[in-house]
Write an enzyme that holds these catalytic residues in place. Structure first.
Site, short mmCIF file in Angstrom:
data_model
loop_
_atom_site.label_atom_id
_atom_site.label_comp_id
_atom_site.label_asym_id
_atom_site.label_seq_id
_atom_site.Cartn_x
_atom_site.Cartn_y
_atom_site.Cartn_z
N HIS A 55 50.57 -59.30 63.03
CA HIS A 55 51.52 -58.18 62.92
C HIS A 55 51.82 -57.86 61.45
CE1 HIS A 55 55.16 -56.24 65.11
NE2 HIS A 55 54.91 -55.58 63.99
N HIS A 57 52.06 -54.62 58.51
CA HIS A 57 52.08 -53.19 58.18
C HIS A 57 51.53 -53.00 56.78
CE1 HIS A 57 54.50 -52.03 61.72
NE2 HIS A 57 55.10 -53.19 61.54
N LEU A 58 50.35 -52.38 56.70
CA LEU A 58 49.71 -52.14 55.40
C LEU A 58 49.94 -50.72 54.90
CD1 LEU A 58 46.35 -54.11 55.79
CD2 LEU A 58 48.49 -54.82 54.68
N ASP A 149 53.67 -50.20 67.88
CA ASP A 149 54.76 -50.95 67.26
C ASP A 149 55.63 -50.06 66.37
OD1 ASP A 149 56.17 -53.45 66.54
OD2 ASP A 149 55.46 -52.89 64.56
N HIS A 176 56.09 -53.33 71.69
CA HIS A 176 57.37 -53.35 70.96
C HIS A 176 58.45 -53.14 72.03
CE1 HIS A 176 60.11 -52.12 67.55
NE2 HIS A 176 60.74 -51.60 68.58
N HIS A 229 57.38 -59.54 68.12
CA HIS A 229 58.65 -59.97 67.53
C HIS A 229 59.78 -60.24 68.53
CE1 HIS A 229 59.16 -55.69 67.98
NE2 HIS A 229 58.57 -55.37 66.83
N ASN A 275 64.07 -54.23 62.74
CA ASN A 275 63.87 -53.91 64.16
C ASN A 275 62.86 -54.89 64.75
OD1 ASN A 275 63.23 -52.81 66.65
ND2 ASN A 275 62.83 -50.75 65.88
N ASP A 302 55.42 -59.43 60.88
CA ASP A 302 56.00 -58.08 60.89
C ASP A 302 56.31 -57.65 59.46
OD1 ASP A 302 56.89 -55.66 61.76
OD2 ASP A 302 58.75 -56.38 62.68
N HIS A 306 58.74 -51.40 52.12
CA HIS A 306 59.29 -50.05 51.94
C HIS A 306 59.48 -49.77 50.46
CE1 HIS A 306 60.12 -49.18 56.15
NE2 HIS A 306 60.68 -50.36 56.29
#
Length: 434
Positions: A55, A57-58, A149, A176, A229, A275, A302, A306
């Site tokens: 899990h 996020h790229l 997700d 999710h 998650h 989240n 996860d 940002h």
């Protein structure tokens, strides 16, 4: 380059030597060094199979201000990872063969880890129509995991159809679990702290009701379901029941849900906005117990970077998410190893072996044995370090562990025998055609 790792403790066992030749483990035992080997002193270090994240996020394509495949892959290597599953909520969404192939090729070109794209379940993550699941599975990226997700696949009929579709090629739907009507406007866990702070609460049942529905759907269809998650004690109980019933369900927990609670929200610092939200102490303990007894199968970071403006604002306007790739193994050591719940052999299972099985990544998560691919991580369990987000490889500075002292340090990472990390610092990437 051939490497001789001397006196490493494989999975916490007795010290031994490990020889890496041409990207594979060539020998294990007492090995004499020659001028053909680069020798690595691994005395008092633990050797693990390279970590695999279910899990990540790229952000690329489309949100390169937050992260790129290159920077995220570098962060992963520094965290001991040799493979990551890149989530679909990029811009454009990874809902076609073209986009997943783009992410896959970006990962190959970067050369730090094996980047496995996760395909979206629905077109545009909109929850209205199934995406090009078959085309993504047949693409060069050979996608096996599909997830919206960040957004729940809330329509039960659509979820059933997705489970039926992936069953044909042994794929998995990663859900999710968040009932949208129960979480409208929610800002944090629903409970005593949310009442005191006057923030709209996010009830545990919003997660648990979706998991209960989906394990029953997975049973009905006979397909594989993966729960992203997991964050509540009730969710652990539902998954435990489903496994006892023989349902093909696996589950992950994030490092931050193993350590942090909703008490952190009292600071109003948006770095703790995530989240699913941080839950109660009772949930944290139940999650740890769930990992220890095998109810929860894997650690999924996860990792959600940002840009600073998305977190440097008031709580209500802040984005949800935390970085995690470079701190995950330390949190696992702190919450599970140092508490006596797991040994290093079990750490290898939940951070490498089983994640690779869930994503069907054939050459990752393999045993440390002669002839196996040399995807390996060397960890110094005695090290202590202070988390400094500004010193991390990820573009995201939104680590909830900033300023904390954590145990354990990744000293080296080998990706198919290539040292992407040496002496705790980035080495060089592996060539795409190697």
């Amino acid at each position: 380059m051939n490497y001789l790792i001397q006196q490493a403790s494989i999975l916490g066992g007795e010290p031994t030597d490990v020889l890496i030749v041409d990207g594979k483990i060539a020998q294990i035992g007492s090995i004499e060094a020659t001028d053909q080997h680069q020798v690595i002193d691994a005395k008092n270090l633990v050797l693990l199979p390279g970590l695999v994240d279910t899990h990540t996020h790229l952000r690329e394509p489309g949100r390169e201000d937050a992260e790129t495949v290159e920077t995220g892959s570098q962060a992963a290597a520094l965290g001991g990872y040799t493979a990551v599953h890149a989530m679909a909520n990029s811009t454009p969404v990874a809902d076609t063969a073209g986009v997943v192939e783009q992410v896959y090729e970006l990962g190959r070109a970067a050369g730090w880890v094996d980047v496995r794209p996760v395909g979206a379940v629905t077109v545009g993550l909109a929850g209205k129509q199934l995406s090009e699941i078959g085309a993504m599975a047949d693409s060069r990226a050979q996608v096996k995991m599909f997830s919206d997700d960040g957004i729940c696949v809330w329509d039960p009929l659509l979820m059933r159809r997705a489970l039926e579709y992936v069953k044909a090629f042994d794929g998995v739907i990663a859900q999710h679990a968040q009932e949208p009507r129960l979480t409208e406007g929610a800002q944090m866990n629903e409970g005593e702290v949310s009442s005191i702070l006057g923030m709209p609460g996010w009830p545990a049942v919003a997660e648990e009701s979706i998991i209960a529905r989906d394990v029953l759907l997975a049973e009905h269809v006979g397909a594989r379901l993966h729960v992203c998650h997991v964050s509540t004690a009730g969710s652990v109980e539902i998954i435990r029941w489903a496994k006892a019933r023989g349902i093909q369900v696996t589950a992950e927990v994030t490092p931050h849900h193993l350590l942090l609670t909703d008490e952190k929200v009292r600071t109003y610092d948006p770095v703790f906005k995530v989240n699913p939200p941080l839950r109660r102490e009772e949930d944290v303990m139940a999650l740890r117990d769930g990992v220890a007894d095998g109810t929860i199968d894997v650690i999924g970071t996860d990792h959600a970077p940002h840009p600073s403006e998305a977190k440097d604002c008031e709580w209500g306007a802040a984005a949800m998410g935390m970085t995690g790739l470079e701190t995950a193994l330390s949190i696992v050591q702190h919450t599970l190893v140092e508490t006596g719940l797991l040994g290093w052999d079990a750490v290898a299972r939940i951070t490498s072996e089983v994640p690779a099985q869930i994503g069907r990544v054939a050459d990752q998560g393999r045993p440390i044995a002669v002839g196996e691919p040399a995807n390996l991580t060397l960890v110094d369990p005695a090290a202590r370090w202070i988390v400094d987000p500004s010193a991390m490889a990820t573009k995201g500075r939104n680590s909830p562990f900033a300023g904390m002292e954590l145990p354990g340090s990744v000293r080296a990472t080998f990706f198919h025998g290539h040292a992407t990390v040496l002496d705790g610092k980035l080495g060089t990437p592996r060539a795409a055609n190697a």
